[in-house]
Design a protein around this motif. Structure first.
Motif, mmCIF file in Angstrom:
data_model
loop_
_atom_site.group_PDB
_atom_site.id
_atom_site.type_symbol
_atom_site.label_atom_id
_atom_site.label_comp_id
_atom_site.label_asym_id
_atom_site.label_seq_id
_atom_site.Cartn_x
_atom_site.Cartn_y
_atom_site.Cartn_z
ATOM 1 N N VAL B 193 -39.769 63.302 50.794
ATOM 2 C CA VAL B 193 -39.566 64.781 50.120
ATOM 3 C C VAL B 193 -38.087 65.055 50.302
ATOM 4 O O VAL B 193 -37.543 64.835 51.291
ATOM 5 N N ALA B 194 -37.421 65.300 48.984
ATOM 6 C CA ALA B 194 -36.169 65.722 48.949
ATOM 7 C C ALA B 194 -35.942 67.042 48.189
ATOM 8 O O ALA B 194 -36.713 67.338 47.356
ATOM 9 N N ASN B 195 -34.771 67.513 48.504
ATOM 10 C CA ASN B 195 -34.416 68.709 47.642
ATOM 11 C C ASN B 195 -34.343 68.358 45.904
ATOM 12 O O ASN B 195 -33.833 67.086 45.946
ATOM 13 N N ASP B 196 -34.846 69.087 45.238
ATOM 14 C CA ASP B 196 -34.910 68.604 43.819
ATOM 15 C C ASP B 196 -33.770 68.568 43.117
ATOM 16 O O ASP B 196 -33.351 67.640 42.417
ATOM 17 N N SER B 197 -32.576 69.294 43.373
ATOM 18 C CA SER B 197 -31.454 69.051 42.860
ATOM 19 C C SER B 197 -30.722 67.545 43.190
ATOM 20 O O SER B 197 -30.008 66.997 42.519
ATOM 21 N N ARG B 198 -30.998 67.504 44.766
ATOM 22 C CA ARG B 198 -30.508 66.298 45.123
ATOM 23 C C ARG B 198 -31.081 65.070 44.525
ATOM 24 O O ARG B 198 -30.437 64.198 44.091
ATOM 25 N N ALA B 199 -32.692 65.094 44.270
ATOM 26 C CA ALA B 199 -33.403 63.953 43.692
ATOM 27 C C ALA B 199 -32.857 63.867 42.259
ATOM 28 O O ALA B 199 -32.337 62.541 41.748
ATOM 29 N N GLY B 366 -34.361 69.107 33.103
ATOM 30 C CA GLY B 366 -34.044 68.276 34.054
ATOM 31 C C GLY B 366 -35.294 67.735 35.074
ATOM 32 O O GLY B 366 -35.465 67.336 36.153
ATOM 33 N N GLU B 367 -36.805 68.028 34.273
ATOM 34 C CA GLU B 367 -37.996 67.723 34.890
ATOM 35 C C GLU B 367 -37.866 66.021 35.205
ATOM 36 O O GLU B 367 -38.086 65.378 36.316
ATOM 37 N N ASP B 368 -37.368 65.389 34.172
ATOM 38 C CA ASP B 368 -37.750 63.894 34.058
ATOM 39 C C ASP B 368 -36.600 63.335 35.446
ATOM 40 O O ASP B 368 -37.102 62.466 35.897
ATOM 41 N N VAL B 369 -35.261 63.934 35.561
ATOM 42 C CA VAL B 369 -34.474 63.429 36.404
ATOM 43 C C VAL B 369 -34.967 63.701 38.014
ATOM 44 O O VAL B 369 -34.841 62.786 38.881
ATOM 45 N N THR B 370 -35.779 64.640 38.146
ATOM 46 C CA THR B 370 -36.117 64.754 39.329
ATOM 47 C C THR B 370 -37.413 64.042 39.697
ATOM 48 O O THR B 370 -37.456 63.577 40.609
ATOM 49 N N LEU B 371 -38.285 63.874 38.633
ATOM 50 C CA LEU B 371 -39.321 62.774 39.015
ATOM 51 C C LEU B 371 -38.796 61.554 39.107
ATOM 52 O O LEU B 371 -39.177 61.018 40.066
ATOM 53 N N LEU B 372 -37.731 61.203 38.429
ATOM 54 C CA LEU B 372 -36.953 59.669 38.612
ATOM 55 C C LEU B 372 -36.448 59.633 39.870
ATOM 56 O O LEU B 372 -36.626 58.730 40.604
ATOM 57 N N GLY B 373 -35.785 60.724 40.539
ATOM 58 C CA GLY B 373 -34.946 60.819 41.641
ATOM 59 C C GLY B 373 -36.182 60.766 42.909
ATOM 60 O O GLY B 373 -35.652 59.712 43.718
ATOM 61 N N ALA B 374 -36.901 61.442 42.649
ATOM 62 C CA ALA B 374 -38.115 61.434 43.795
ATOM 63 C C ALA B 374 -38.547 59.898 43.840
ATOM 64 O O ALA B 374 -38.810 59.322 44.799
ATOM 65 N N CYS B 375 -38.917 59.348 42.895
ATOM 66 C CA CYS B 375 -39.514 58.161 42.822
ATOM 67 C C CYS B 375 -38.482 57.101 43.167
ATOM 68 O O CYS B 375 -38.597 56.214 43.997
ATOM 69 N N ALA B 376 -37.268 57.131 42.886
ATOM 70 C CA ALA B 376 -36.157 56.256 43.154
ATOM 71 C C ALA B 376 -35.789 56.347 44.983
ATOM 72 O O ALA B 376 -35.716 55.299 45.335
ATOM 73 N N LEU B 377 -35.944 57.456 45.454
ATOM 74 C CA LEU B 377 -35.659 57.691 46.633
ATOM 75 C C LEU B 377 -36.630 57.088 47.703
ATOM 76 O O LEU B 377 -36.493 56.259 48.638
ATOM 77 N N LEU B 378 -37.974 57.130 46.901
ATOM 78 C CA LEU B 378 -39.092 56.225 47.864
ATOM 79 C C LEU B 378 -38.939 54.684 47.784
ATOM 80 O O LEU B 378 -39.140 53.969 48.691
#
Lengths: 389, 389
Positions: B193-199, B366-378
Motif C-alpha cells: 500500500v502506497a500513497n497515490d501520488s508516490r505510486a 492520473g488514474e492509470d499511472v496510479t494503477l501502474l505505480g501500485a502494480c510496479a511497487l508490488l
C-alpha cells in the motif's frame, strides 16, 4: 540485445585485479580510520580479506606513512597482537571558507582537526582580485604545513557544478569560474570546490555522532540564503546543482528588487543586508542589542525577518518532511527572538504532524562546519574516507 | 573495536549460499525481463554467471511458468541458440487506485499491462464502509484472473508508512489504518500500500523510456494536493513518509479554514473542492467551459487556482532544483488557462536559471499511472523486477 536497455539495467561487471587491490586497500584504510587501533587479525575478520592480504596492504600503508604500529592489544589466547592505527598527521588538507566578507583558510589533518587558521577581509574585492586572495591564503597556510598536502577543499557561495566550476556567485561577481581547475593548476594539488551550505550540511551530517540522521538540511543565512541538503545519507544537488537555492524564491511579488533581477525574493527580506537596510542598524550585533534592550521596532524587525525565513522553511518541510534543520551564518547573531520567530512560523505554516517533530537549531556562524565540510569532501574523494569523530 | 562504529561503517558481509542463489535467480529473471528473448549464453555473458548455473536457473523459472522457450536466434558460429523469454502472463497482479470519489481495481500482468478494470463510486462512503468497497473490488477482479495472483498493489490518498499503514487520509476518514495487513489477511496475498501520488511518481519514472530522469515530481491535484518525489532514481518519503505533502503548507494565514485544522493551506485555494466552493461552479468541466466561452470571472478563478499551485511549485523547485514536474488529477480538467497560470507563476517566482529549464506537464487525471505505480511497487518487492516498457 538492445544497447540502451542493457546500459540501463546495470548488470554488475567483473572487477579487474588492479581495481580489486585498490578497493581492498581502501577497505583496510577505512578499517584503520573507523576502528583503529586494531589488530591485523581483526581487520581480516571485519573485511573478509585473508590475513596475508591484510599484512601486505597494511605494510604498504606503513610505507606511505598513513599507518603506524602503536603497541600491543590484549591477547585472545595466543600472543598479544600488534595494533595498527591511522597516522592522522600523515597528510594535511588545505581547507577554505570563502565567506561573505572574509575568506578563511586552515590546515586540517586526516581527522578534520584544524591546526592553523588565517583570514583576510575582502574589503570589497571581488572578481579576479578575490581569486588573488584565495591564492595568497593557500600559499600562506601551505607554508605552515608539516606533512605532505593531500589537496585543497573549498566552500564557496553560489551554484557550483560537479567539476568545481562556480556558475554564479553574485556577491563575488563570479560567473562560470572554473575555480577547482584554476587552483589545481596554480597549486598543483587535487581540489574540490563545493557550495558553502552544501559543505556545511556534509560536515553537520558527518559530525552528528551516533544519532546521525539520514536526512538533514543546513540553511546558511547571511549575505545570501541557501540550503545544503543531505537526503538518504548523501548530498543532494538536484538536476542543475541548484537544489537548496531557496534565497531566490519570490515570497512577495510586490517586494524589493533583488540582485537576481526579480522582486521580493526571500533574500530581499531575510538576508543580513536586507535586515540592515530595513532597520537602518549599523550591524546585526547592534540590532540584536537594541531588541534585547526592549526597542519594540528593532524587535519587530528581527521577528519579521525570522518569520519570512520560517515561512520558506514550512515549504521546505512540506516538500521534504525532514526533521533536522540547522541554521548557520551571520544572521544567527540575532539570537533567540529571531530563532523563536523562525520556529513559530515554520510550525504554524506546515502540516501539524510533521511540523511538531521538526527541530530547528542554531548552528552559529558556521565557519567551522564549512571548513570541515570542504575538508571532508576532499578526504572522501581522495582517500574514500568518511570523516567522522 | 567499538560496536556502534562498526555497525555504522557497514563493511560488506559475506553472502550465504542460499542468498547467492536467490540473488542469481533474480539476476536471470531480470535479464529475461529487460533483455528477453535472449539465449542462455547471452544471459551467462551479461550476468557473469556460469552457463551451467544459468541453465539450472532458467530451468527452475520454466518449471514455475515464468520463463518460456520461444524459438531459435541467429547463429554466432555454431548452431542456432534457443531463445528464452519472460512469460508476462504467468502471474497476475491486482492493482487499485483509491481515488477521490471512485475506487478502481484492475488486473495487470508482469509487464504492467492492464487487462480488466472495474470501478465503484463511493457515494460518500468512508471508514469501514470504504474498506468494504476495497474488498468487493478485489474479489470481483480476482474472479477474472487467469493466472496465479502474485499480490495486491494499492495507491491511496494520505500519509502511508513503510508497513502499509495509512496514518491519515482525511477524505476517507482513515486514521492509523493498517490496510496492507488487513488486505493481506483477508485475501491471503502479499500486499503493498502506497500513497497515490508516490505510486504515480514511481510509474511516471519507470515509463519515461530511455530519457528517464533521475529526479522527477508528480503532483496530484484533486480533492487533495500531494506530490510524489523520485530523487536519484528512488522514491523519497522523508523522515516520516510525509514528503510531498505540500497541500497543507499555509500560503495565506488569513485564508479559509482547512480540514487539517489550520487556515489558508494550499488545499483551501487550489484543490478541486476549494475551486468549486469559490466559484459556485457545479463541476470542474462546467467551470472550464465557462472560462473557454469567455466568462471573465470563471477565467479569473481558474487562473487564481493555477497561480496558487505555481507559487508552491516555485518553492519546491527552489528546494529540489528538479526539472521534471507532471501534474495529474481532476483539476487538470481546467486545461490550458490553468496550466499556463501554474507555469507562469512557478517561473516568475523561482530562480531564473532553474525556473526556465523546468518543464511542467499535464498528465491527465492520473488514474492509470496510479494503477501502474501500485502494480510496479508490488512487482519490485515480490520479484525484484523494475517494470518498464
Amino acid at each position: 540485445v538492445e544497447g540502451t536497455r542493457l546500459a540501463r539495467t546495470e548488470f554488475p561487471a567483473k572487477a579487474t585485479h588492479a581495481q580489486t587491490r585498490a578497493h581492498n586497500a581502501a577497505l583496510v584504510l577505512r578499517a584503520l580510520y573507523d576502528l583503529g587501533p586494531i589488530s591485523r587479525a581483526d581487520i581480516a575478520r571485519l573485511t573478509g580479506l585473508t590475513r596475508t592480504s591484510v599484512g601486505e596492504l597494511v605494510s604498504d600503508l606503513e610505507d606511505e606513512g598513513l599507518a603506524i604500529d602503536v603497541g600491543r592489544g590484549p591477547s585472545t589466547g595466543g600472543k598479544q597482537p600488534t595494533l595498527v592505527a591511522l597516522n592522522a598527521g600523515a597528510r594535511t588538507v588545505i581547507t577554505l571558507d570563502l565567506g561573505e566578507r572574509t575568506f578563511t583558510a586552515a590546515l586540517a589533518n586526516l581527522r578534520g582537526e584544524i591546526a592553523t587558521r588565517t583570514s583576510r577581509d575582502l574589503d570589497g574585492r571581488d572578481g579576479e582580485q578575490a581569486i588573488g586572495v584565495v591564492h595568497e591564503l593557500i600559499d600562506e597556510v601551505r607554508a605552515a604545513a608539516t606533512s605532505p598536502i593531500l589537496g585543497i577543499g573549498v566552500g564557496t557561495p553560489g551554484i557550483v557544478d560537479q567539476s568545481g566550476t562556480i556558475r554564479w556567485a553574485v556577491s563575488l561577481d563570479w560567473q562560470d569560474l572554473p575555480l577547482a581547475r584554476i587552483l589545481q593548476q596554480r597549486h598543483e594539488l587535487p581540489t574540490v570546490v563545493a557550495n558553502d551550505s552544501r559543505a556545511a550540511a556534509f560536515a553537520t551530517y558527518l559530525f552528528s555522532g551516533d544519532e546521525r540522521p539520514a536526512n538533514l538540511v543546513v540553511i546558511k543565512v547571511g549575505r545570501g540564503i541557501g540550503a545544503g541538503l543531505v537526503l538518504r545519507d548523501q548530498l543532494f544537488g538536484g538536476d542543475g546543482e541548484a537544489a537548496g537555492e531557496i534565497g531566490h524564491v519570490v515570497i512577495d511579488p510586490d517586494g524589493d528588487a533583488c540582485h537576481c533581477g526579480r522582486y521580493g525574493c526571500l533574500e530581499t527580506v531575510a538576508s543580513a543586508p536586507a535586515i540592515l537596510r530595513h532597520t537602518g542598524a549599523t550591524s546585526l550585533e547592534a540590532l540584536a542589542e537594541a531588541a534585547a534592550a526592549g526597542d519594540a521596532e528593532a524587535l519587530g524587525s528581527v521577528r519579521a525577518a525570522g518569520r519570512a525565513l520560517g515561512g520558506a522553511i514550512a515549504h521546505l518541510v512540506g516538500v521534504l518532511d525532514v526533521r533536522h534543520i540547522t541554521l548557520v551564518g551571520t544572521v544567527t547573531t540575532l539570537g533567540e527572538p529571531w530563532l523563536d520567530a523562525v520556529r513559530d512560523e515554520a510550525t504554524r505554516r506546515s502540516l501539524a504532524a510533521t511540523g511538531r517533530e521538526t527541530t530547528i537549531v542554531d548552528g552559529g556562524t558556521g565557519e567551522d562546519v564549512t571548513l570541515l565540510g570542504a575538508c571532508a569532501l576532499l578526504l572522501t574523494r581522495e582517500l574514500g574516507l568518511t570523516v567522522h569523530r
